[in-house]
Write a protein that holds these residues in place. Structure first.
Motif, PDB file in Angstrom:
ATOM      1  N   LEU A   1      96.201  20.170  31.663  1.00  0.00           N
ATOM      2  CA  LEU A   1      96.895  20.972  32.132  1.00  0.00           C
ATOM      3  C   LEU A   1      95.905  22.103  33.093  1.00  0.00           C
ATOM      4  CD1 LEU A   1      99.844  21.569  32.129  1.00  0.00           C
ATOM      5  CD2 LEU A   1      99.551  23.749  31.125  1.00  0.00           C
TER       6      LEU A   1
ATOM      7  N   LYS B   1      93.061  21.719  33.735  1.00  0.00           N
ATOM      8  CA  LYS B   1      92.837  20.664  35.851  1.00  0.00           C
ATOM      9  C   LYS B   1      93.562  20.263  36.641  1.00  0.00           C
ATOM     10  CE  LYS B   1      90.227  17.794  32.704  1.00  0.00           C
ATOM     11  NZ  LYS B   1      90.414  16.985  31.837  1.00  0.00           N
ATOM     12  N   ALA B   2      94.928  20.801  35.821  1.00  0.00           N
ATOM     13  CA  ALA B   2      96.119  20.561  36.886  1.00  0.00           C
ATOM     14  C   ALA B   2      95.699  21.517  37.758  1.00  0.00           C
ATOM     15  CB  ALA B   2      97.428  20.076  36.546  1.00  0.00           C
TER      16      ALA B   2
ATOM     17  N   ARG C   1      93.815  23.904  38.228  1.00  0.00           N
ATOM     18  CA  ARG C   1      92.360  23.927  39.144  1.00  0.00           C
ATOM     19  C   ARG C   1      91.880  22.994  39.953  1.00  0.00           C
ATOM     20  NH1 ARG C   1      87.275  22.169  36.497  1.00  0.00           N
ATOM     21  NH2 ARG C   1      88.546  21.277  34.294  1.00  0.00           N
ATOM     22  N   ALA C   2      92.780  22.002  40.187  1.00  0.00           N
ATOM     23  CA  ALA C   2      92.972  20.646  41.274  1.00  0.00           C
ATOM     24  C   ALA C   2      94.325  21.430  42.265  1.00  0.00           C
ATOM     25  CB  ALA C   2      93.898  19.719  41.200  1.00  0.00           C
TER      26      ALA C   2
ATOM     27  N   GLN D   1      92.346  24.104  44.060  1.00  0.00           N
ATOM     28  CA  GLN D   1      91.793  23.738  45.399  1.00  0.00           C
ATOM     29  C   GLN D   1      92.104  23.232  45.988  1.00  0.00           C
ATOM     30  OE1 GLN D   1      88.419  21.445  43.311  1.00  0.00           O
ATOM     31  NE2 GLN D   1      88.334  22.881  41.509  1.00  0.00           N
ATOM     32  N   ASP D   2      93.279  22.344  45.987  1.00  0.00           N
ATOM     33  CA  ASP D   2      94.227  21.330  47.387  1.00  0.00           C
ATOM     34  C   ASP D   2      95.144  21.195  46.825  1.00  0.00           C
ATOM     35  OD1 ASP D   2      94.707  19.927  49.403  1.00  0.00           O
ATOM     36  OD2 ASP D   2      92.851  18.811  49.662  1.00  0.00           O
TER      37      ASP D   2
ATOM     38  N   ALA E   1      96.831  18.141  45.487  1.00  0.00           N
ATOM     39  CA  ALA E   1      97.746  18.252  44.230  1.00  0.00           C
ATOM     40  C   ALA E   1      98.494  17.335  43.593  1.00  0.00           C
ATOM     41  CB  ALA E   1      97.653  19.562  43.880  1.00  0.00           C
TER      42      ALA E   1
ATOM     43  N   ILE F   1     103.066  24.657  38.563  1.00  0.00           N
ATOM     44  CA  ILE F   1     101.778  24.984  38.492  1.00  0.00           C
ATOM     45  C   ILE F   1     101.950  26.029  38.261  1.00  0.00           C
ATOM     46  CG2 ILE F   1      99.763  25.194  38.456  1.00  0.00           C
ATOM     47  CD1 ILE F   1     100.485  22.998  37.159  1.00  0.00           C
TER      48      ILE F   1
ATOM     49  N   LYS G   1      87.297  28.039  41.112  1.00  0.00           N
ATOM     50  CA  LYS G   1      88.007  28.606  41.558  1.00  0.00           C
ATOM     51  C   LYS G   1      89.289  28.513  39.998  1.00  0.00           C
ATOM     52  CE  LYS G   1      91.384  28.666  45.543  1.00  0.00           C
ATOM     53  NZ  LYS G   1      91.916  28.109  46.373  1.00  0.00           N
TER      54      LYS G   1
END
Lengths: 390, 238
Positions: free
Chosen positions: A253, A255-256, A258-259, A262-263, A267, A277, A389
């Motif tokens: 979760l 990682k999701a 953070r992804a 970032q974008d 994502a 999210i 981030k």
């Protein structure tokens, strides 16, 4: 046989070793610890140096400086963790949506008021007296987290989501509006309930202050004490930071999140439900703020509908100080700012011989930092290169 | 059998009419390429298929089911993966974490996940070497490999590739196209968007030529390669 062994080693090669997980979770915390120790030492040396400079004119200054130093450091820690826990809410939302949720201070306030309401309720049914203080803390923190987390998610749904895609200024203004509405709605509720405008935060007896150690200065001993409530606050904040670091850095979760930060559109190409999210980000940030409010109110002893405004602004300063959008940065910024404030509040009047009242100038110190950071290092203490981030 | 089908799709960016009635069919096991110059609507077509843009008119069908009204994260679940234009690697996640994001819908504890990962590392041995490096530190070619690998980790039925050769050295372009052929030979259906028309038509079975939001030509790839208009406008042959 050989091929099988080969396949096994290659499978192991791609599995994350435990050491790496530990590093991703505790790396930021070690960084935080270094900043805490570093700023404590730097500021202590500074005040000692300042008192040595004036030693000729005021011989008692050094003793007085050293006498209050440990207490100032403890105060700095409490303020620091307060700013850190609130700053995380700002920085996480900024990381994902690139927008400053100025209503976050009010989310913190609602946590505090909820805690006071729980205390009042328990007192009115006669359960408060004999309650285990730690159980009480757990209870108010949990309820504060739930109420503030839910509120933060609701605010996002109502006031921010419909504005997604609008120019950046629009949700910002909406946030300021939400902030005012929440203050006054809470005031309305409080003044029409037994809580009153300035509500006393009732709690079970936490016992006498804890004597940490005794320091001998000259001929008289100086006891170093910490109030049990402050100790509870620091402990709870440390636990929350560890859990958050684990959540963000080591889980699927996290990682999701953070992804998404970032974008966002990429994502969603991974099958990540971006809206969920975002909701989750508000939930985590809100829950952290609520817990901070419940604990802070307990520590101070009273709550009111406007208690979130100044801490909210300072936590925002802390987030900018550490590098907005950067989770470790928010924690570091909060603690550095907390120490700085504690030192200014305690030492300014001492060094100016009472000409400037430190308590009144602490706010100026905090916001001067904001201005200086924005001018000289807009990317914050931790800088862009290490920016992680949310 | 038509796996993916676009029927008279119109997509807008605000008031700009970007796709003006696109109809495309991709059959199972094929490599289909969309070629055309800048701004012809190639990427818009892929973004419409993936659900990042909603068509105002027309429909997108996957296995005869409409997917043009569902959000992009649901479309991934149905089996469409995209390696987007400009790679769009998560720069501050490691290579392994990027691949894990590709497998977001699947359990990373399963044996199939390990097999998927092995497959990607076999296709792109460079990624295995860089597994704990941050995505943003990779070279352009490596990022492209990671973007394709990440898309494969979603276990798609159709792989959409948006300009995989963009900005790469010729030797790398060669390599990427070989890998696309390999992936296709393993049974993957591919929809390839390219400006490098020569290379794209070299590996594709069929192709469509896009010009300002409309399809102006469609045929077998080898027929398109011999077509005079295509040769003049896109292959640079006189």
């Amino acid at each position: 046989m050989a091929a099988e062994a080969n396949a096994q080693t290659s499978a192991q090669a791609v599995r994350r070793p435990i050491a790496e997980t530990l590093r991703t979770v505790f790396g930021p915390l070690v960084q935080l610890l270094l900043f805490v120790i570093g700023s404590a030492i730097a500021l202590s040396l500074l005040v000692i140096l300042l008192s040595l400079v004036q030693l000729g004119a005021r011989p008692d200054l050094l003793t007085r400086t050293l006498t209050i130093l440990p207490q100032v450091l403890i105060d700095g820690l409490v303020r620091g963790f307060l700013f850190s826990t609130i700053a995380l809410g700002y920085t996480m939302v900024y990381g994902v949506l690139e927008f400053i949720n100025f209503a976050h201070g009010e989310i913190f306030m609602v946590g505090g008021v909820t805690g006071a309401a729980v205390g009042l309720f328990l007192a009115s049914v006669g359960l408060l007296e004999g309650m285990n203080p730690l159980f009480f803390v757990l209870l108010v923190v949990l309820i504060g987290m739930i109420v503030s987390g839910t509120l933060a998610v609701t605010v996002e749904r109502i006031a921010y989501r419909p504005l997604r895609g609008a120019p950046r200024l629009v949700p910002l203004i909406s946030a300021i509006g939400v902030s005012l509405v929440l203050q006054d709605v809470v005031r309305l509720i409080m003044t029409n309930s037994p809580l009153g405008f300035n509500a006393r935060y009732q709690s079970p007896d936490f016992g006498p202050p804890i004597r940490l150690f005794e320091m001998t200065l000259g001929d008289r001993p100086v006891p170093i004490i910490i109030s049990p409530k402050a100790l509870v606050f620091i402990t709870a904040a440390v636990i929350m930071l560890i859990v958050l670091n684990y959540l963000v850095n080591a889980t699927r979760l996290g990682k999701a999140i953070r992804a998404t930060a970032q974008d966002m559109s990429t994502a969603s190409l991974m099958g990540i439900n971006v809206n969920r999210i975002i909701t989750l980000t508000f939930l985590i940030g809100g829950a952290l703020g609520g817990a901070a409010g419940a604990l802070f109110g307990l520590n101070v002893g009273t709550v009111n509908p406007y208690m979130g405004f100044i801490p909210g602004l300072k936590a925002f300063t802390a987030a900018v100080l550490g590098g907005i959008g950067n989770i470790t940065g928010a924690m570091v910024g909060g603690l550095v700012l907390g120490f700085l404030e504690a030192f200014v509040a305690s030492y300014l009047s001492l060094f100016t011989n009472g000409a400037l009242s430190g308590a009144a100038y602490a706010d100026i110190a905090a916001f001067s930092i904001l201005i200086l950071i924005l001018i000289f290092r807009p990317s914050g203490l931790l800088g862009e290169s290490t920016t992680q981030k949310v | 059998m038509a796996l993916l089908k676009l029927e008279d799709v119109h997509t807008y960016y605000g008031k700009i009419h970007a796709l003006k009635g696109i109809s495309i069919t991709v059959n199972k096991g094929e490599i289909v390429t969309l070629i055309g110059s800048n701004g012809a609507g190639k990427s818009t077509t892929l973004r419409t298929i993936s659900g990042l843009l909603a068509p105002r008119q027309g429909q997108v069908l996957l296995n005869d089911e409409r997917i043009d009204r569902i959000p992009s994260h649901e479309i991934v679940k149905r089996g469409i993966a995209q390696s987007p234009e400009g790679r769009r690697i998560f720069p501050r996640l490691t290579v392994l974490e990027n691949l894990e994001m590709g497998a977001y819908l699947h359990s990373t504890r399963s044996v199939t996940y390990q097999e998927d990962l092995e497959r990607v590392f076999t296709l792109f041995p460079r990624l295995r070497e860089r597994v704990s490096q941050k995505g943003g530190t990779l070279s352009g070619g490596e990022q492209q490999m990671l973007a394709i690998g990440r898309a494969l980790m979603t276990r798609p039925q159709v792989l959409l590739l948006d300009e995989p050769s963009m900005g790469l050295a010729p030797v790398l372009v060669e390599q990427i196209f070989e890998i696309i052929e390999t992936i296709n030979a393993q049974g993957m259906t591919v929809l390839l968007v390219e400006q490098n028309a020569l290379q794209a038509l070299g590996i594709a079975h069929r192709g469509y030529v896009l010009q300002s939001g409309r399809i102006i030509l469609e045929d077998e790839a080898k027929v398109l390669r011999d077509n005079e208009t295509v040769q003049k406008s896109y292959l640079g042959l006189e």
